[in-house]
Design a protein around this motif. Structure first.
Motif, PDB file in Angstrom:
ATOM      1  N   MET A  26      -2.564  54.054 -12.474  1.00 59.45           N
ATOM      2  CA  MET A  26      -2.993  53.120 -11.458  1.00 59.45           C
ATOM      3  C   MET A  26      -4.289  53.635 -10.849  1.00 59.45           C
ATOM      4  N   GLY A  27      -5.270  52.751 -10.637  1.00 64.44           N
ATOM      5  CA  GLY A  27      -6.573  53.132 -10.102  1.00 64.44           C
ATOM      6  C   GLY A  27      -6.551  53.389  -8.615  1.00 64.44           C
ATOM      7  N   ASN A  28      -7.684  53.846  -8.116  1.00 61.91           N
ATOM      8  CA  ASN A  28      -7.809  54.087  -6.677  1.00 61.91           C
ATOM      9  C   ASN A  28      -7.802  52.766  -5.923  1.00 61.91           C
ATOM     10  N   VAL A  29      -7.170  52.761  -4.784  1.00 63.38           N
ATOM     11  CA  VAL A  29      -7.105  51.585  -3.928  1.00 63.38           C
ATOM     12  C   VAL A  29      -7.877  51.884  -2.654  1.00 63.38           C
ATOM     13  N   THR A  30      -8.752  50.972  -2.256  1.00 63.10           N
ATOM     14  CA  THR A  30      -9.508  51.117  -1.023  1.00 63.10           C
ATOM     15  C   THR A  30      -9.067  50.036  -0.055  1.00 63.10           C
ATOM     16  N   ILE A  31      -8.741  50.464   1.157  1.00 60.58           N
ATOM     17  CA  ILE A  31      -8.351  49.524   2.202  1.00 60.58           C
ATOM     18  C   ILE A  31      -9.301  49.722   3.370  1.00 60.58           C
ATOM     19  N   ASN A  32      -9.919  48.641   3.811  1.00 59.52           N
ATOM     20  CA  ASN A  32     -10.822  48.693   4.966  1.00 59.52           C
ATOM     21  C   ASN A  32     -10.097  48.113   6.171  1.00 59.52           C
ATOM     22  N   ILE A  33     -10.018  48.896   7.230  1.00 57.97           N
ATOM     23  CA  ILE A  33      -9.372  48.455   8.450  1.00 57.97           C
ATOM     24  C   ILE A  33     -10.378  48.564   9.585  1.00 57.97           C
ATOM     25  N   SER A  34     -10.500  47.508  10.347  1.00 58.98           N
ATOM     26  CA  SER A  34     -11.423  47.482  11.471  1.00 58.98           C
ATOM     27  C   SER A  34     -10.634  47.591  12.771  1.00 58.98           C
ATOM     28  N   VAL A  35     -11.029  48.522  13.616  1.00 58.24           N
ATOM     29  CA  VAL A  35     -10.418  48.665  14.934  1.00 58.24           C
ATOM     30  C   VAL A  35     -11.414  48.065  15.931  1.00 58.24           C
ATOM     31  N   PRO A  36     -11.032  46.981  16.612  1.00 55.00           N
ATOM     32  CA  PRO A  36     -11.985  46.276  17.475  1.00 55.00           C
ATOM     33  C   PRO A  36     -12.452  47.089  18.678  1.00 55.00           C
ATOM     34  N   THR A  37     -11.640  48.016  19.147  1.00 56.41           N
ATOM     35  CA  THR A  37     -11.978  48.863  20.286  1.00 56.41           C
ATOM     36  C   THR A  37     -11.121  50.124  20.191  1.00 56.41           C
ATOM     37  N   PRO A  38     -11.638  51.272  20.590  1.00 59.49           N
ATOM     38  CA  PRO A  38     -10.854  52.493  20.438  1.00 59.49           C
ATOM     39  C   PRO A  38      -9.654  52.590  21.375  1.00 59.49           C
ATOM     40  N   TYR A  39      -9.727  51.960  22.544  1.00 55.79           N
ATOM     41  CA  TYR A  39      -8.644  52.027  23.523  1.00 55.79           C
ATOM     42  C   TYR A  39      -8.288  50.638  24.033  1.00 55.79           C
ATOM     43  N   VAL A  40      -7.000  50.421  24.280  1.00 57.94           N
ATOM     44  CA  VAL A  40      -6.532  49.196  24.935  1.00 57.94           C
ATOM     45  C   VAL A  40      -5.492  49.585  25.982  1.00 57.94           C
ATOM     46  N   SER A  41      -5.347  48.741  26.986  1.00 56.90           N
ATOM     47  CA  SER A  41      -4.327  48.996  27.999  1.00 56.90           C
ATOM     48  C   SER A  41      -2.948  48.931  27.351  1.00 56.90           C
TER      49      SER A  41
END
Length: 67
Positions: free
Chosen positions: A1-16
């Motif tokens: 099985m080949g390498n899998v790349t997943i891109n995840i975006s975090v909209p802001t580093p901290y939330v209440s």
């Protein structure tokens, strides 16, 4: 099985904690307990009365490490 790349975006580093509870659809009281148990990673507080902020970047890194 080949390498899998997943891109995840975090909209802001901290939330209440209130916003985090909404995002993950967990009751606020449960989230508060999870913070006290160390299961939710928060930004260190400088004063005891500061608002609790969840560190989304650290939570994502923890989730990846424990997958």
């Amino acid at each position: 099985m080949g390498n899998v790349t997943i891109n995840i975006s975090v909209p802001t580093p901290y939330v209440s904690l209130n916003r985090y509870a909404e995002m993950v659809q967990i009751p606020l009281r449960t989230c508060q307990r999870m913070v006290s148990e160390g299961r939710i990673i928060i930004r260190p507080k400088k004063r005891a009365n500061e608002r609790t902020e969840v560190n989304l970047v650290a939570m994502l890194k923890d989730a990846i490490a424990n997958s």
